[in-house]
Design a protein around this motif. Structure first.
Motif, short mmCIF file in Angstrom:
data_model
loop_
_atom_site.label_atom_id
_atom_site.label_comp_id
_atom_site.label_asym_id
_atom_site.label_seq_id
_atom_site.Cartn_x
_atom_site.Cartn_y
_atom_site.Cartn_z
N THR A 47 0.84 -1.15 0.08
CA THR A 47 -0.03 0.13 0.15
C THR A 47 0.73 1.25 0.09
O THR A 47 1.72 1.43 0.60
CB THR A 47 -0.87 -0.13 1.35
OG1 THR A 47 -1.74 -1.12 1.17
CG2 THR A 47 -1.76 1.28 1.40
N LEU A 48 0.45 2.34 -0.90
CA LEU A 48 0.93 3.47 -0.73
C LEU A 48 0.18 4.37 -0.04
O LEU A 48 -0.92 4.90 -0.61
CB LEU A 48 1.35 4.13 -2.40
CG LEU A 48 2.26 3.47 -3.14
CD1 LEU A 48 2.17 3.85 -4.52
CD2 LEU A 48 3.58 3.51 -2.61
N HIS A 49 0.55 4.79 1.13
CA HIS A 49 -0.34 5.56 2.17
C HIS A 49 -0.38 6.77 1.85
O HIS A 49 0.74 7.32 1.31
CB HIS A 49 0.16 5.14 3.40
CG HIS A 49 -0.47 3.80 4.18
ND1 HIS A 49 -1.63 3.79 4.25
CD2 HIS A 49 0.00 2.58 4.32
CE1 HIS A 49 -2.00 2.39 4.77
NE2 HIS A 49 -0.85 2.01 4.92
N THR A 50 -1.41 7.57 2.23
CA THR A 50 -1.66 8.87 1.99
C THR A 50 -1.75 9.35 3.44
O THR A 50 -1.61 8.39 4.35
CB THR A 50 -2.92 9.19 1.23
OG1 THR A 50 -4.14 8.81 1.93
CG2 THR A 50 -3.06 8.56 0.01
N LEU A 51 -2.04 10.64 3.63
CA LEU A 51 -1.94 11.38 4.74
C LEU A 51 -3.28 10.77 5.70
O LEU A 51 -3.15 10.72 6.63
CB LEU A 51 -1.98 12.66 4.90
CG LEU A 51 -0.72 13.49 4.21
CD1 LEU A 51 -0.83 15.11 4.03
CD2 LEU A 51 0.18 13.40 5.49
N GLU A 52 -4.18 10.31 4.84
CA GLU A 52 -5.63 10.00 5.36
C GLU A 52 -5.39 8.49 5.62
O GLU A 52 -6.15 8.11 6.55
CB GLU A 52 -6.65 10.15 4.34
CG GLU A 52 -6.99 11.80 4.17
CD GLU A 52 -5.79 12.31 3.05
OE1 GLU A 52 -5.26 11.78 2.32
OE2 GLU A 52 -5.44 13.65 3.34
N THR A 53 -4.71 7.77 4.77
CA THR A 53 -4.83 6.23 5.23
C THR A 53 -3.80 5.78 5.85
O THR A 53 -3.80 4.70 6.56
CB THR A 53 -4.71 5.39 3.82
OG1 THR A 53 -3.33 5.80 3.01
CG2 THR A 53 -6.01 5.93 2.99
N ALA A 54 -2.62 6.43 6.35
CA ALA A 54 -1.39 5.93 6.83
C ALA A 54 -1.84 5.88 8.67
O ALA A 54 -2.78 6.41 8.93
CB ALA A 54 -0.42 6.87 7.05
N PRO A 55 -1.34 4.95 9.02
CA PRO A 55 -1.47 4.51 10.66
C PRO A 55 -0.95 5.87 11.05
O PRO A 55 -0.18 6.68 10.76
CB PRO A 55 -0.41 3.51 10.69
CG PRO A 55 -0.03 2.81 9.42
CD PRO A 55 -0.25 3.90 8.59
N LEU A 56 -1.70 6.06 12.45
CA LEU A 56 -1.60 7.23 13.16
C LEU A 56 -0.05 7.49 13.73
O LEU A 56 0.29 8.68 13.56
CB LEU A 56 -2.77 7.20 14.52
CG LEU A 56 -4.02 7.34 14.32
CD1 LEU A 56 -4.67 7.13 15.55
CD2 LEU A 56 -4.46 8.49 13.61
N GLU A 57 0.51 6.68 13.97
CA GLU A 57 2.20 6.73 14.15
C GLU A 57 2.84 7.28 12.87
O GLU A 57 3.90 7.89 13.19
CB GLU A 57 2.53 5.67 14.83
CG GLU A 57 1.97 4.65 15.78
CD GLU A 57 1.24 3.67 15.28
OE1 GLU A 57 -0.21 4.23 15.13
OE2 GLU A 57 1.41 2.72 14.85
#
Length: 187
Positions: free
Chosen positions: A5-15
């Protein structure tokens, strides 16, 4: 296409989100390397922390970029070669001929940079067990004992990034497309 997964600011884990937010503020986009590393917040934090420590090294930015480009080209990391070409060109102001030689895995046209690149290649090839003549050539070029260890620090940082990108098959951000690079076979 990325294998993870290429995370975005919205989908990334909180940490991971604060690291991505800082990258967005600093460069105007989230590099896909960070989007990949966000899958493992500890890996992302390690990258950010080690990058900051590497930035404190006595090796200058241009010298650190020589190390990064040697490692990325040696490891065949297209993403990192492109990213570090951008930094080497726009921030470190390395001469175009030096950058071209680094990308081609050839001999550098400036003796001090070539000594640094040769030492970096030796560190990688021998996993740190550099031959005495290779170390002597590095020292004769004006580098210190501490800077030899800083090269190893830079290689360790590059290894995390290069291997993560190779594993993830990280796609190049459009912002880096101008610096695209593909590995070439070296005889």
């Amino acid at each position: 296409m990325s294998r993870v997964t290429l995370h975005t600011l919205e989908t990334a884990p909180l940490e991971a989100q604060p690291f991505l937010e800082n990258a967005q503020k600093a460069s105007g986009f989230v590099p896909n390397l960070l989007a990949v590393l966000a899958n493992a917040p500890a890996a992302l934090e390690t990258y950010v922390t080690v990058s900051a420590l590497n930035g404190k090294a006595s090796l200058g930015l241009a010298e650190r970029e020589v190390v990064q480009l040697v490692a990325a080209a040696t490891h065949g990391c297209s993403f990192c070669v492109a990213g570090h070409t951008a930094v080497a060109t726009n921030k470190a102001k390395l001469p175009a001929a030096v950058i071209e030689a680094l990308r081609a895995r050839g001999e550098l046209p400036e003796a001090r940079y070539e000594a640094l690149a040769a030492f970096t290649r030796a560190v990688i090839a021998t996993r740190g067990d550099v031959a005495d003549p290779d170390y002597a050539a590095f020292r004769e070029a004006g580098f210190s004992e501490g800077q030899a260890l800083e090269v190893i620090l830079g290689v360790s940082l590059a290894t995390l990034c290069n291997f993560a990108n190779s594993f993830a098959r990280t796609p190049l951000n459009p912002e880096l497309a101008h610096y695209r690079w593909e590995p070439v076979a070296v005889a």
